[in-house]
Design a protein around this motif. Structure first.
Motif, mmCIF file in Angstrom:
data_model
loop_
_atom_site.group_PDB
_atom_site.id
_atom_site.type_symbol
_atom_site.label_atom_id
_atom_site.label_comp_id
_atom_site.label_asym_id
_atom_site.label_seq_id
_atom_site.Cartn_x
_atom_site.Cartn_y
_atom_site.Cartn_z
ATOM 1 N N HIS A 36 9.226 -6.761 3.963
ATOM 2 C CA HIS A 36 9.877 -5.691 3.214
ATOM 3 C C HIS A 36 11.154 -6.145 2.503
ATOM 4 C CE1 HIS A 36 7.136 -2.987 5.228
ATOM 5 N NE2 HIS A 36 7.603 -3.319 6.412
ATOM 6 N N THR A 37 11.680 -7.309 2.851
ATOM 7 C CA THR A 37 13.014 -7.697 2.385
ATOM 8 C C THR A 37 13.113 -7.753 0.861
ATOM 9 O OG1 THR A 37 13.358 -8.960 4.404
ATOM 10 C CG2 THR A 37 14.816 -9.439 2.562
ATOM 11 N N ALA A 38 12.182 -8.433 0.221
ATOM 12 C CA ALA A 38 12.254 -8.574 -1.240
ATOM 13 C C ALA A 38 12.217 -7.213 -1.923
ATOM 14 C CB ALA A 38 11.105 -9.450 -1.731
ATOM 15 N N ALA A 39 11.378 -6.302 -1.413
ATOM 16 C CA ALA A 39 11.289 -4.974 -2.023
ATOM 17 C C ALA A 39 12.590 -4.205 -1.852
ATOM 18 C CB ALA A 39 10.127 -4.200 -1.401
ATOM 19 N N LEU A 40 13.242 -4.321 -0.700
ATOM 20 C CA LEU A 40 14.505 -3.612 -0.472
ATOM 21 C C LEU A 40 15.607 -4.160 -1.376
ATOM 22 C CD1 LEU A 40 14.503 -3.241 3.425
ATOM 23 C CD2 LEU A 40 13.880 -1.541 1.707
ATOM 24 N N LYS A 41 15.633 -5.459 -1.553
ATOM 25 C CA LYS A 41 16.640 -6.050 -2.436
ATOM 26 C C LYS A 41 16.496 -5.536 -3.864
ATOM 27 C CE LYS A 41 17.302 -10.470 0.002
ATOM 28 N NZ LYS A 41 17.111 -11.939 -0.084
ATOM 29 N N ALA A 42 15.265 -5.254 -4.244
ATOM 30 C CA ALA A 42 15.015 -4.804 -5.618
ATOM 31 C C ALA A 42 15.306 -3.319 -5.809
ATOM 32 C CB ALA A 42 13.560 -5.094 -5.992
ATOM 33 N N LYS A 43 15.660 -2.607 -4.722
ATOM 34 C CA LYS A 43 15.866 -1.158 -4.801
ATOM 35 C C LYS A 43 17.319 -0.765 -4.511
ATOM 36 C CE LYS A 43 11.120 -0.136 -3.278
ATOM 37 N NZ LYS A 43 10.635 0.590 -4.462
ATOM 38 N N LEU A 44 18.273 -1.627 -4.834
ATOM 39 C CA LEU A 44 19.667 -1.342 -4.508
ATOM 40 C C LEU A 44 20.344 -0.430 -5.528
ATOM 41 C CD1 LEU A 44 20.911 -4.785 -3.129
ATOM 42 C CD2 LEU A 44 20.166 -2.751 -1.885
ATOM 43 N N ASP A 87 0.838 -1.192 0.000
ATOM 44 C CA ASP A 87 0.000 0.000 0.000
ATOM 45 C C ASP A 87 0.881 1.252 0.000
ATOM 46 O OD1 ASP A 87 0.885 0.472 2.624
ATOM 47 O OD2 ASP A 87 -0.891 -0.423 3.524
ATOM 48 N N GLU A 88 0.246 2.413 -0.032
ATOM 49 C CA GLU A 88 0.979 3.666 -0.160
ATOM 50 C C GLU A 88 1.957 3.874 0.992
ATOM 51 O OE1 GLU A 88 -0.078 8.449 -0.561
ATOM 52 O OE2 GLU A 88 -1.606 6.908 -0.922
ATOM 53 N N GLY A 89 1.521 3.533 2.207
ATOM 54 C CA GLY A 89 2.389 3.714 3.363
ATOM 55 C C GLY A 89 3.600 2.811 3.326
ATOM 56 N N ASP A 90 3.403 1.508 3.035
ATOM 57 C CA ASP A 90 4.526 0.579 2.974
ATOM 58 C C ASP A 90 5.477 0.934 1.834
ATOM 59 O OD1 ASP A 90 4.102 -1.067 5.174
ATOM 60 O OD2 ASP A 90 2.643 -2.304 4.102
ATOM 61 N N SER A 91 4.929 1.390 0.715
ATOM 62 C CA SER A 91 5.787 1.766 -0.409
ATOM 63 C C SER A 91 6.698 2.929 -0.046
ATOM 64 C CB SER A 91 4.922 2.140 -1.621
ATOM 65 O OG SER A 91 4.181 1.026 -2.079
ATOM 66 N N ALA A 92 6.137 3.929 0.634
ATOM 67 C CA ALA A 92 6.947 5.083 1.046
ATOM 68 C C ALA A 92 8.033 4.653 2.028
ATOM 69 C CB ALA A 92 6.049 6.145 1.666
#
Length: 733
Positions: free
Chosen positions: A196-204, A162-167
């Protein structure tokens, strides 16, 4: 070397061990942790030497949030182990007051509670009841749990944050990229919720500059003592790993010893409640738990293995509700004692304490100084004469603490809504451990006690209903807070002119009249707006009452309270009324004679006219229908007049005596409600009048001290009558 991600479930011993092992193995340059980045400059406060659990409490104008830590919280272990190996420890999440946390009061609330589709599929696949049982089955019951990263990847799957988790994830990724650049050849360990781990890995890939920490105009963050009770999902806490007392034992001693501890704790608690628990029961519980663990493929006993074993051994009858661990819910009233004690043992009783050097908000010091200065920092009972200025100031301090819900200050008597004037108060003071946490959390309302209480009342008033506004106004006056009173009185004045809710009007009139009648203390009769509320409320009650029609119905204590408040308005606040007492009496007389009006309202209307000086014709009572409801209305409004009228009591005695057993049994609930308006001493007065009416000598107190339930006695009489009839019919009498 880059980033090493450790996805965790909050408050999980298995995850805490994984975090400790990863940091020991990697010896990182940075340990980055899901937590409020605006606290980084004060992170040393966490390491002063507190007794856990504690929480980081943050507040702003619109929001308050907690980030709790216990001994086995992965985030806590990351802080302590990171510092032990010499790493730079940083929180990397957005501040708790940020828009991303708009509806979040607990930072570490489980993502599983927000994105449930995958969890439901996994629970069905493994034939378990809920996510807690699933987690225990996969990880907590294993010596060396495997597949945790795959679990979190599957949990996230294709779900869109959602918007909060994405931010939050975008912000945390900026910290990770900056730390990786700064660390050079040394690793960076990143500890966040597994979701959140998978999303953080994708934002390196992206900017490697250190992110700015958002600033707020108002608010602060402080550490507060926490407790196992507040951490328990079975009491409503919205984060993973319920039963903190049990998992504390798992963390300290391992799963097998924790199972033994749980069985012994439940047995001890039940025996203290005089519930029988034999050695054979405990052996059966152990045996059953072990069998369930083997059947379920658990190397070590899981929490639900032990609980199901205890349930099987200790509870033989049908349960009125399913055990909470099967549905992730709270225990409802009426639960089996064994279930209550199981959850109590699981919860534990550990309470955190802050190190004496921990910074506290100004409100804490302000309150401590006030209590010391005014002699309120001791244990015991105090009496306050409110006509004395110094005592009145002490009373206001105590009321402000009460309004802020600070524990340890209990008022046992004093001025109250709708009551006769009372010029003194009684309080009981006692020191409680929860007081410090409550004061720190109350600091979100203001830096001084008066300011904080005023803001708390103002917040209550924003969404309060009409009847709630009267209570808020009374509290504001008791607290000596005048800034709020005008706003609330204006809202009350508008509300009473428009409402059709007779019960709410009764609450408002009772509360405002309580203030009016305490004029000697509060000077309220000088307030034109308060008088206007009384005038408008009285007129509105009479207008609504005269138009209220309907067949017989149970007496309504709330509308009877409105009639009693109308009586008090005429008798004690006549100067504020535009109505003439004769007009009020006229309305009351018309309603009392209206056969379409509800019986309780007709009785109350007769009582109102009587209280205002119109003597009733007691002979008319003989034709009243629904006597119990009618009497409830009469007694609610004209109790004192009834006590002074032997003729009316005599007529009532004759009416009740003439009832058949069946008629009396039907009327009894309403009659009991009616006579409940008389306190015990006045019931003795009525009993003495009845004895005199019958010409019988006796002790009125003995008549009113029936030890059996009157309803039970009446039912027994009815049964005896039916038995006698059957005996006569069968020729056996």
């Amino acid at each position: 070397m880059g980033a090493v991600f450790v996805g965790v479930r909050h408050h999980s011993p298995a995850c805490a061990r994984l975090v400790a092992a990863t940091i020991a193995e990697q010896q990182p340059a940075y340990v980055l942790i899901e937590g409020p980045a605006d606290f980084n400059e004060r992170i040393d406060e966490l390491l002063l030497g507190h007794e856990l659990p504690v929480a980081l409490f943050s507040y702003s104008d619109q929001h308050a949030s907690w980030s709790p830590f216990c001994d086995y919280s992965p985030e806590w272990v990351a802080i302590t182990e990171g510092r032990r190996c010499g790493a730079e420890v940083r929180f990397i999440d957005l501040p708790a007051w940020h828009e991303a946390f708009r509806d979040v009061s607990n930072r570490y609330a489980d993502a599983e509670l927000r994105y449930t589709e995958v969890v439901e599929r996994l629970c069905a696949e493994f034939s378990v009841d809920n996510v807690d049982v699933l987690w225990d089955h996969l990880f907590e019951s294993q010596d060396e749990p495997e597949g945790m990263a795959e679990y979190f990847d599957l949990l996230r799957g294709t779900a869109t944050a959602d918007e909060g988790d994405s931010a939050r994830e975008e912000y945390m990724a900026r910290w990770v990229r900056a730390a990786v650049r700064d660390a050079g050849d040394r690793p960076v360990v990143v500890v966040t919720g597994g979701f959140h781990t998978a999303a953080l890995k994708a934002k390196l890939d992206g900017s490697t500059e250190w992110p700015d920490v958002p600033e707020r105009e108002r608010g602060a963050s402080y550490l507060v003592p926490y407790s196992h009770a507040r951490l328990d999902a079975f009491t409503g806490y919205q984060s993973g790993m319920p039963s903190p007392g049990y998992y504390q034992q798992v963390w300290e001693t391992g799963a097998r010893r924790a199972a033994d501890w749980l069985v012994e704790s439940v047995a001890t608690r039940l025996r203290k409640r005089q519930q029988p628990v034999s050695t054979a029961d405990l052996i059966a519980a152990h045996t059953q738990a072990g069998a369930l663990a083997r059947l379920r493929g658990h190397r070590n006993l899981a929490r639900t293995d032990v609980l199901d074993g205890l349930t099987s051994a200790l509870i033989s009858e049908d349960l009125t509700q399913p055990p909470p661990w099967t549905r992730r819910g709270t225990l409802q009233p009426g639960a089996h004692p064994a279930l209550v004690e199981m959850l109590g043992a699981l919860r534990g009783d550990k309470a955190g304490r802050l190190h004496p050097s921990t910074p506290a908000p100004p409100l804490v010091h302000a309150v401590q100084e006030l209590l010391s200065t005014h002699g309120l920092d001791h244990e015991g009972k105090i009496a306050l004469d409110l006509t004395d200025a110094a005592a009145l100031e002490r009373s206001r301090i105590l009321h402000r603490l009460r309004v802020l819900r600070i524990p340890g200050f209990e008022r046992t008597s004093g001025p109250s809504e709708g009551a006769q004037p009372q010029l003194d108060e009684q309080w009981t003071l006692r020191p409680v451990e929860e007081r410090l946490a409550a004061l720190i959390e109350a600091a979100e309302n203001g830096a001084t006690l008066e300011e904080a209480a005023g803001v708390a009342l103002e917040r209550r008033s924003r969404d309060a209903r009409l009847d709630g506004l009267a209570s808020i106004l009374f509290d504001a006056v008791l607290c000596g807070i005048s800034t709020l009173s005008g706003k609330v009185k204006a809202s009350l004045n508008e509300g009473v002119r428009e409402t059709g809710d007779l019960a709410a009007l009764g609450q408002v009139l009772g509360g405002v009249l309580g203030l009016w009648r305490h004029d000697r203390l509060f000077g309220t009769r000088k307030d034109a707006l308060l008088g206007s509320v009384i005038d408008a409320g009285t007129a509105r009650v009479l207008w609504l009452v005269e138009g209220l029609h309907g067949g017989p119905a149970p007496a309504d204590p709330q509308r009877l309270k409105a009639m009693a408040a109308t009586r008090d308005a005429v008798l004690h606040a006549g100067a504020a009324l535009s109505l003439d007492p004769a007009d009020v009496t006229g309305v009351a007389t018309r309603v009392s004679n209206d056969v379409q009006a509800p019986p309780d309202l007709r009785g109350a209307a007769l009582g109102l006219a009587w209280a205002l000086g119109t003597q009733p014709d007691v002979r008319k009572i003989r034709g009243v229908e629904a006597l119990g409801d009618w009497l409830a209305g009469l007694f609610a409004v004209a109790r004192e007049e009834v006590l002074a009228s032997p003729d009316l009591v005599g007529v009532l005695d004759e009416l009740v005596s003439a009832m058949t057993e069946d008629e009396f049994l039907v009327a009894l609930p309403a009659l009991r409600l009616a006579f409940s308006y008389f306190p015990p001493r006045e019931r003795e007065t009525i009993a003495a009048t009845v004895l005199a009416h019958r010409g019988v000598r006796g002790n009125a107190r003995d008549v009113t001290r029936l030890t059996a339930d009157p309803v039970l006695v009446a039912e027994a009489m009815a049964v005896e009558k039916r038995v006698d009839a059957l005996l006569v019919k069968g020729g056996l009498a």
